[in-house]
Design a protein around this motif. Structure first.
Motif, PDB file in Angstrom:
ATOM      1  N   ALA A  72      -6.812 -17.623  17.061  1.00 58.79           N
ATOM      2  CA  ALA A  72      -6.183 -16.319  16.819  1.00 58.79           C
ATOM      3  C   ALA A  72      -6.185 -15.499  18.093  1.00 58.79           C
ATOM      4  CB  ALA A  72      -6.923 -15.566  15.716  1.00 58.79           C
ATOM      5  N   VAL A  73      -5.141 -14.683  18.257  1.00 60.60           N
ATOM      6  CA  VAL A  73      -5.050 -13.833  19.441  1.00 60.60           C
ATOM      7  C   VAL A  73      -4.793 -12.391  19.022  1.00 60.60           C
ATOM      8  CG1 VAL A  73      -2.577 -14.333  19.762  1.00 60.60           C
ATOM      9  CG2 VAL A  73      -3.951 -13.537  21.703  1.00 60.60           C
ATOM     10  N   LEU A  74      -5.617 -11.487  19.567  1.00 59.00           N
ATOM     11  CA  LEU A  74      -5.442 -10.045  19.391  1.00 59.00           C
ATOM     12  C   LEU A  74      -4.579  -9.558  20.538  1.00 59.00           C
ATOM     13  CD1 LEU A  74      -9.223  -9.705  18.866  1.00 59.00           C
ATOM     14  CD2 LEU A  74      -7.640  -8.884  17.121  1.00 59.00           C
ATOM     15  N   ILE A  75      -3.436  -8.963  20.225  1.00 57.74           N
ATOM     16  CA  ILE A  75      -2.500  -8.580  21.279  1.00 57.74           C
ATOM     17  C   ILE A  75      -2.397  -7.068  21.381  1.00 57.74           C
ATOM     18  CG2 ILE A  75      -0.164  -8.792  22.185  1.00 57.74           C
ATOM     19  CD1 ILE A  75       0.172 -11.384  20.712  1.00 57.74           C
ATOM     20  N   ASN A  76      -2.695  -6.555  22.566  1.00 56.80           N
ATOM     21  CA  ASN A  76      -2.515  -5.136  22.868  1.00 56.80           C
ATOM     22  C   ASN A  76      -1.124  -4.945  23.461  1.00 56.80           C
ATOM     23  OD1 ASN A  76      -2.593  -2.503  23.827  1.00 56.80           O
ATOM     24  ND2 ASN A  76      -3.911  -2.982  25.574  1.00 56.80           N
ATOM     25  N   THR A  77      -0.262  -4.291  22.708  1.00 55.43           N
ATOM     26  CA  THR A  77       1.086  -3.980  23.190  1.00 55.43           C
ATOM     27  C   THR A  77       1.255  -2.484  23.426  1.00 55.43           C
ATOM     28  OG1 THR A  77       1.941  -3.741  20.931  1.00 55.43           O
ATOM     29  CG2 THR A  77       2.091  -5.932  21.936  1.00 55.43           C
ATOM     30  N   LEU A  96      -1.052 -20.162  16.860  1.00 58.32           N
ATOM     31  CA  LEU A  96      -2.024 -19.074  16.890  1.00 58.32           C
ATOM     32  C   LEU A  96      -1.700 -18.013  15.838  1.00 58.32           C
ATOM     33  CD1 LEU A  96      -2.243 -18.460  20.755  1.00 58.32           C
ATOM     34  CD2 LEU A  96      -3.982 -19.572  19.338  1.00 58.32           C
ATOM     35  N   GLU A  97      -2.731 -17.496  15.173  1.00 56.88           N
ATOM     36  CA  GLU A  97      -2.577 -16.277  14.387  1.00 56.88           C
ATOM     37  C   GLU A  97      -2.387 -15.111  15.346  1.00 56.88           C
ATOM     38  OE1 GLU A  97      -5.651 -17.051  10.665  1.00 56.88           O
ATOM     39  OE2 GLU A  97      -5.851 -15.285  11.909  1.00 56.88           O
ATOM     40  N   VAL A  98      -1.636 -14.113  14.910  1.00 55.36           N
ATOM     41  CA  VAL A  98      -1.421 -12.921  15.731  1.00 55.36           C
ATOM     42  C   VAL A  98      -1.968 -11.698  15.002  1.00 55.36           C
ATOM     43  CG1 VAL A  98       0.295 -11.424  16.818  1.00 55.36           C
ATOM     44  CG2 VAL A  98       0.627 -13.910  16.812  1.00 55.36           C
ATOM     45  N   HIS A  99      -2.765 -10.900  15.742  1.00 51.37           N
ATOM     46  CA  HIS A  99      -3.333  -9.670  15.207  1.00 51.37           C
ATOM     47  C   HIS A  99      -2.951  -8.516  16.127  1.00 51.37           C
ATOM     48  CE1 HIS A  99      -5.933 -11.843  12.284  1.00 51.37           C
ATOM     49  NE2 HIS A  99      -5.752 -12.816  13.166  1.00 51.37           N
ATOM     50  N   ALA A 100      -2.448  -7.453  15.535  1.00 52.45           N
ATOM     51  CA  ALA A 100      -1.909  -6.323  16.297  1.00 52.45           C
ATOM     52  C   ALA A 100      -3.019  -5.339  16.651  1.00 52.45           C
ATOM     53  CB  ALA A 100      -0.822  -5.620  15.492  1.00 52.45           C
ATOM     54  N   LEU A 154      -2.146   7.064  11.999  1.00 53.82           N
ATOM     55  CA  LEU A 154      -1.759   6.215  10.870  1.00 53.82           C
ATOM     56  C   LEU A 154      -0.289   5.800  10.938  1.00 53.82           C
ATOM     57  CD1 LEU A 154      -3.750   8.079   8.084  1.00 53.82           C
ATOM     58  CD2 LEU A 154      -4.222   5.785   8.980  1.00 53.82           C
ATOM     59  N   SER A 155       0.546   6.630  11.540  1.00 53.40           N
ATOM     60  CA  SER A 155       1.953   6.240  11.709  1.00 53.40           C
ATOM     61  C   SER A 155       2.084   5.060  12.664  1.00 53.40           C
ATOM     62  CB  SER A 155       2.783   7.433  12.212  1.00 53.40           C
ATOM     63  OG  SER A 155       2.509   7.716  13.579  1.00 53.40           O
ATOM     64  N   LEU A 156       1.206   4.998  13.656  1.00 51.53           N
ATOM     65  CA  LEU A 156       1.205   3.866  14.580  1.00 51.53           C
ATOM     66  C   LEU A 156       0.737   2.596  13.882  1.00 51.53           C
ATOM     67  CD1 LEU A 156      -0.299   5.700  17.696  1.00 51.53           C
ATOM     68  CD2 LEU A 156       2.105   5.112  17.293  1.00 51.53           C
ATOM     69  N   VAL A 157      -0.261   2.735  13.016  1.00 50.04           N
ATOM     70  CA  VAL A 157      -0.706   1.603  12.205  1.00 50.04           C
ATOM     71  C   VAL A 157       0.445   1.093  11.337  1.00 50.04           C
ATOM     72  CG1 VAL A 157      -2.242   0.921  10.306  1.00 50.04           C
ATOM     73  CG2 VAL A 157      -3.123   2.333  12.179  1.00 50.04           C
ATOM     74  N   GLU A 158       1.169   2.024  10.750  1.00 51.43           N
ATOM     75  CA  GLU A 158       2.315   1.676   9.906  1.00 51.43           C
ATOM     76  C   GLU A 158       3.345   0.866  10.687  1.00 51.43           C
ATOM     77  OE1 GLU A 158       4.520   1.801   6.378  1.00 51.43           O
ATOM     78  OE2 GLU A 158       3.070   3.423   6.542  1.00 51.43           O
ATOM     79  N   GLY A 159       3.668   1.309  11.886  1.00 52.15           N
ATOM     80  CA  GLY A 159       4.670   0.607  12.690  1.00 52.15           C
ATOM     81  C   GLY A 159       4.268  -0.817  13.012  1.00 52.15           C
ATOM     82  N   LEU A 160       3.015  -1.018  13.391  1.00 56.20           N
ATOM     83  CA  LEU A 160       2.543  -2.364  13.727  1.00 56.20           C
ATOM     84  C   LEU A 160       2.446  -3.242  12.483  1.00 56.20           C
ATOM     85  CD1 LEU A 160      -0.276  -1.506  16.311  1.00 56.20           C
ATOM     86  CD2 LEU A 160       2.029  -2.353  16.808  1.00 56.20           C
ATOM     87  N   ALA A 167      -0.734 -11.108  11.251  1.00 59.37           N
ATOM     88  CA  ALA A 167      -1.734 -11.321  10.210  1.00 59.37           C
ATOM     89  C   ALA A 167      -2.492 -10.056   9.865  1.00 59.37           C
ATOM     90  CB  ALA A 167      -2.716 -12.417  10.639  1.00 59.37           C
ATOM     91  N   SER A 168      -2.815  -9.229  10.885  1.00 62.23           N
ATOM     92  CA  SER A 168      -3.565  -7.999  10.614  1.00 62.23           C
ATOM     93  C   SER A 168      -3.215  -6.936  11.634  1.00 62.23           C
ATOM     94  CB  SER A 168      -5.077  -8.260  10.659  1.00 62.23           C
ATOM     95  OG  SER A 168      -5.594  -8.172  11.979  1.00 62.23           O
ATOM     96  N   VAL A 169      -3.517  -5.705  11.260  1.00 57.45           N
ATOM     97  CA  VAL A 169      -3.618  -4.626  12.237  1.00 57.45           C
ATOM     98  C   VAL A 169      -5.098  -4.511  12.572  1.00 57.45           C
ATOM     99  CG1 VAL A 169      -3.291  -2.179  12.715  1.00 57.45           C
ATOM    100  CG2 VAL A 169      -1.606  -3.425  11.343  1.00 57.45           C
TER     101      VAL A 169
END
Length: 369
Positions: A72-77, A96-100, A154-160, A167-169
């Motif tokens: 799994a990879v946690l990606i900072n965008t 790979l799983e992707v986590h935002a 929380l709006s940023l969480v919503e967008g991601l 897979a996750s925020v």
């Protein structure tokens, strides 16, 4: 007649029970993303994405991780859903799983937030993170109580969470600023922290103070020693929890789970950064058990993992141990994996991807064979 009546009641109760079980199963299916791989022990890493990089360069990096045992990879965008949407299929194609990953309450350089100075957390000595940053320049913390600042996060969480295939925020910096730094970092800042110092104690903004005073009939700005007022401490723990709990609802409503990077174990997180993560509504936590930050040896990774696992018993939350690889040898990486497994972790995260050496990658791969 009496027997028939009893049988009829049993049939009704049985059918109701079946209906209730079906409903619960349907709910669970609706909020459990199919993308999450339920492997026995998961290996994670973390990267920061640069939009200027080519797809081929990202694919090459993702291939390297997967071929050496990373799952799994946690990606900072920088909370950019468009960039995340570009990279997610590339990573998933390589298995790979992707986590935002998102900086939650700490929002350095946030162009929207910077237009609203009142959104920022305020220290006990009256200084706002908008223009006075504790410790480092990238510490620009949002107030967790103010409706507008928490709504922005929380709006940023919503967008991601709406990005297909994620897979996750993954919440990071989901806390208040460090009231106490890890002991191993204090010399870097030429600091002694033997008590809660005003310049590192947050949040004393007008909204936090007014809401607390309304509930408890006392003003924290008047406290001679705020550190010993448990209601004031609990108020701030609850405010961070409320942001997490709302993020959990948002993620699940969009078919994702919620994960977070947290401090080593709950009591320690409570003491250091107003973060009591064993009380949160969350699916997985990745505690940052960076032993060298605390002048601890590698065996402390096992201790802290075990403490967190015990604190989460019965809560249905997975713990995946986080380790800091730049200070570790390949043998220590092997030992950290062993300690995490032995102490009940469901996985291990290596911070960060580009810092993992070839020798460490070989150790990671060998541990899965």
């Amino acid at each position: 007649m009496k027997t028939k009546y009893l049988l009829l009641l049993l049939v009704i109760f049985a059918s109701c029970g079946q209906k209730e079980q079906k409903t619960e199963a349907e709910v669970a299916a609706a909020i459990t993303p199919a993308e999450v791989n339920e492997s026995s022990f998961k290996y994670w890493t973390w990267i920061t994405a640069n939009a200027k990089r080519t797809d081929d360069s990202f694919t090459e990096e993702f291939k390297k991780y997967k071929s050496n045992g990373i799952d799994a990879v946690l990606i900072n965008t920088n909370t950019d859903p468009e960039l995340l949407g570009r990279l997610t299929p590339l990573a998933k194609k390589e298995g790979l799983e992707v986590h935002a990953w998102i900086m939650a309450m700490n929002r350095p350089g946030d162009t929207v937030a910077l237009k609203h100075p009142d959104w920022y957390a305020v220290s006990r000595d009256g200084k706002s993170c908008h223009d006075t940053r504790p410790y480092v320049d990238y510490y620009q913390w949002m107030c967790p109580t103010r409706k507008e600042s928490r709504g922005h996060v929380l709006s940023l969480v919503e967008g991601l969470s709406k990005v297909e295939g994620v897979a996750s925020v993954h919440l990071d910096y989901i806390r208040l600023p460090d009231i106490f730094l890890p002991i191993g970092l204090l010399p870097k800042y030429n600091l002694k922290q033997e008590e809660e110092l005003p310049e590192f104690d947050f949040c004393y903004c007008d909204v936090c103070v007014a809401e607390f005073e309304k509930i408890h009939h006392k003003n924290p700005r008047d406290f001679e020693n705020p550190a010993i007022d448990m209601e004031w401490k609990q108020f701030r723990l609850n405010k961070i929890k409320a942001v997490v709990d709302d993020a959990y609802e948002i993620a699940h409503n969009n078919g994702k789970i919620l994960t977070a990077a947290v401090f080593p174990y709950p009591e320690m997180a409570d003491h250091m950064v107003r973060q009591r993560w064993d009380k949160w509504n969350i699916d997985m936590v990745l505690p940052m058990i960076y032993n060298n930050f605390y002048n601890e040896e590698v065996d402390w990774i096992g201790y802290a993992t075990g403490q967190g696992v015990k604190d989460l018993e019965g809560k249905g939350v997975e713990l995946h141990t986080g380790v800091f690889v730049p200070t570790m040898s390949a043998d220590e990486v092997t030992e950290a994996i062993k300690l995490a497994k032995e102490n009940g972790a469901k996985g291990i995260s290596f911070f960060d991807g580009p810092a993992i050496t070839d020798e460490q990658l070989a150790a990671i791969k060998a541990s899965k064979e």
